[in-house]
Design a protein around this motif. Structure first.
Motif, PDB file in Angstrom:
ATOM      1  N   ALA A  77      -4.589   4.379  -4.621  1.00  0.00           N
ATOM      2  CA  ALA A  77      -4.165   3.263  -5.467  1.00  0.00           C
ATOM      3  C   ALA A  77      -3.380   2.224  -4.685  1.00  0.00           C
ATOM      4  N   ILE A  79      -1.933  -0.686  -2.528  1.00  0.00           N
ATOM      5  CA  ILE A  79      -2.529  -1.925  -2.053  1.00  0.00           C
ATOM      6  C   ILE A  79      -1.701  -2.546  -0.928  1.00  0.00           C
ATOM      7  N   CYS A  81       1.336  -3.803  -0.833  1.00  0.00           N
ATOM      8  CA  CYS A  81       2.045  -5.050  -1.148  1.00  0.00           C
ATOM      9  C   CYS A  81       3.474  -5.020  -0.639  1.00  0.00           C
ATOM     10  N   PHE A 126       0.593  -7.537   4.358  1.00  0.00           N
ATOM     11  CA  PHE A 126      -0.120  -7.426   5.630  1.00  0.00           C
ATOM     12  C   PHE A 126      -1.088  -8.585   5.775  1.00  0.00           C
ATOM     13  N   PHE A 139      -6.774   1.750   5.615  1.00  0.00           N
ATOM     14  CA  PHE A 139      -6.007   2.170   4.437  1.00  0.00           C
ATOM     15  C   PHE A 139      -4.525   1.986   4.703  1.00  0.00           C
ATOM     16  N   PHE A 140      -3.764   1.954   3.610  1.00  0.00           N
ATOM     17  CA  PHE A 140      -2.298   1.875   3.700  1.00  0.00           C
ATOM     18  C   PHE A 140      -1.710   3.245   3.436  1.00  0.00           C
ATOM     19  N   PRO A 224       3.572  -1.807  -8.452  1.00  0.00           N
ATOM     20  CA  PRO A 224       2.735  -2.454  -9.469  1.00  0.00           C
ATOM     21  C   PRO A 224       1.451  -1.698  -9.784  1.00  0.00           C
ATOM     22  N   VAL A 225       1.043  -0.758  -8.934  1.00  0.00           N
ATOM     23  CA  VAL A 225      -0.221  -0.054  -9.176  1.00  0.00           C
ATOM     24  C   VAL A 225      -0.007   1.431  -9.447  1.00  0.00           C
TER      25      VAL A 225
END
Lengths: 272, 184
Positions: A77, A79, A81, A126, A139-140, A224-225
């Motif tokens: 999930a 992202i 941020c 990023f 991926f993060f 947020p996700v």
């Protein structure tokens, strides 16, 4: 006030059955000192006993009688941020260029090379600087203190300033810590740092001031996700217990036997 | 026993008891509970003030009818710490309807999951504010209606844009992503 009999005794020649005034005063003083010392000794002994009893009643490791908090990270999930980094730095007053939590970006190129970067801890997001046709996989991964049950930093601390709280968070007693930094190289996850504001070693303590008041850590609060799940591992109905039950989760560096409590869903082999 | 020995032993016994007594009186009662030298460390850690309040105080006054809030995005993710604002409304929070603020999450990046709506911030209407078209907040001042495009207006309302309507000239990744997400 002197009684007439005593006055007579002082001047009278010494008798075996009677004591002189000087002897009487000496013996009285001795007995007062002995009684006082005995009372003080009894008081300190009873205080010590109550303290030892308390120590037996409140062990450091509270699990499973008390909450045992941790964070689960959903990498599918995330992202990247960096809102968690921002929230952590603001909430805990972390100095610039130091991070209690940070986000790393792994980029596996088609030629097989893996690049890891984390500009300013991922706090400002990023840049999209790698051409998409060169990327095999990217991926993060948000990193934080893994809240190890057998924490190497706790074992490394020479003054016993860092320890596992009854809630399962690895906390630092900033008054006992002398800032020697022995815990920093001991952490295999690189989660510890030297705080130049406090002049002490520092780490993520799951926002200890928040979790003890029934709130989530700041990073979990702002994600947020919903990539960060916080909860009580001892409670089977908590969000984190449900998350761990319903998803395949892994820990970072499991071969080190540090017993990390922070788990990751969707962990790639490059990042383990 | 010789009198000087008695006197010395009484003196030392007094010293020992005085030390033990003063240590037990001076030292705080919580010492030793969490390790040999620590006392009240957890209480001191708990005294740190909170800066993030969570969603509940925000929703009490402002409601949660905005699309972001409906999708579970916390207010403080964009607006910064709100604990001070929830106690005193004169203390402001960060209001950030700028392109950079939206780009923190919605800038396209190869490492982001495909299902997340993202767009090239440098190519997608670079001179306009995002909020001019994407109504992501209920408290923004509405723009005059002639500047908004019907396609994006419909998109903000939640329905998929009609085909054949005013197509944007710039590559619009966000539009296609929204269609996909909306279809699910």
């Amino acid at each position: 006030m002197m009684k007439p009999e005593e006055k007579a005794q002082v001047s009278a020649p010494k008798d075996d059955n009677k004591i002189t005034r000087a002897e009487f005063l000496t013996e009285t003083a001795k007995s007062i000192i002995l009684i006082g010392a005995g009372a003080a000794g009894y008081a300190s002994w009873s205080r010590l006993n109550t303290r030892l009893a308390k120590r037996k009643l409140t062990p450091i490791k509270g699990y499973p009688s008390s909450p045992w908090y941790s964070i689960a990270v959903d990498l599918t999930a995330c992202i990247g941020c960096g809102r968690c980094v921002e929230a952590c730095c603001v909430e805990n007053d972390v100095p610039a260029n130091h991070f209690r939590t940070w986000v790393e970006r792994y980029v596996v190129r088609k030629d097989g090379e893996t690049h890891v970067d984390s500009p300013n801890g991922g706090r400002n997001g990023f840049p999209d600087d790698v051409p998409e046709n060169q990327i095999e996989k990217a991926f993060f991964i948000p990193k934080l203190c893994n809240q190890c049950n057998e924490a190497p930093c706790v074992q490394a601390c020479p003054v016993d300033a860092t320890f596992l709280s009854p809630e399962g968070a690895v906390v630092v007693d900033y008054d006992t810590c002398n800032g020697c930094g022995a815990c920093i190289p001991a952490c295999p996850y690189g989660a510890r740092f030297w705080n130049p504001k406090k002049h002490k070693a520092d780490t993520c303590d799951l926002c200890y001031h928040r979790i003890t008041k029934g709130q989530s850590p700041a990073c979990v609060e702002v994600c947020p996700v919903n990539a960060l799940v916080f909860g009580n591992l001892a409670d089977p109905n908590s969000p984190i217990s449900k998350f761990c039950r319903e998803n395949p989760v892994l820990t970072l560096k499991p071969h080190l036997n540090t017993g990390p409590k922070v788990v990751y869903k969707g962990l790639s082999k490059e990042a383990v | 026993m010789a009198p000087q020995v008695t006197r010395i032993s009484i003196f030392f016994a007094c010293l020992v008891f005085a030390f033990a007594g003063s240590v037990s009186v001076i030292s705080p009662s919580s010492i030793g509970q969490l390790g040999p030298k620590r006392y009240d460390s957890l209480a001191r850690l708990q005294n740190q003030p909170e800066k993030y309040s969570g969603n509940k105080p925000c929703i009490t006054c402002h409601g949660n009818s905005s699309p972001h809030a409906q999708n579970g995005v916390p207010c403080e993710a964009c607006h910064g710490p709100g604990a001070a604002h929830s106690k005193d409304k004169n203390v402001g929070v960060t209001v950030m309807p700028t392109r950079a603020a939206c780009g923190i999450c919605h800038e396209s990046n190869a490492a982001k999951r495909v299902s997340f709506p993202q767009v090239g911030m440098t190519t997608h209407y670079p001179n306009q504010r995002c909020v001019d078209c994407h109504k992501m907040h209920m408290y923004l001042n509405p723009k005059p209606s002639n500047t908004t495009k019907p396609a994006v207006e419909a998109m903000a309302a939640g329905s998929a844009p009609k085909t054949g309507s005013t197509k944007p000239t710039a590559p619009d990744k966000l539009q296609s992503k929204t269609q996909k997400v909306g279809g699910k």
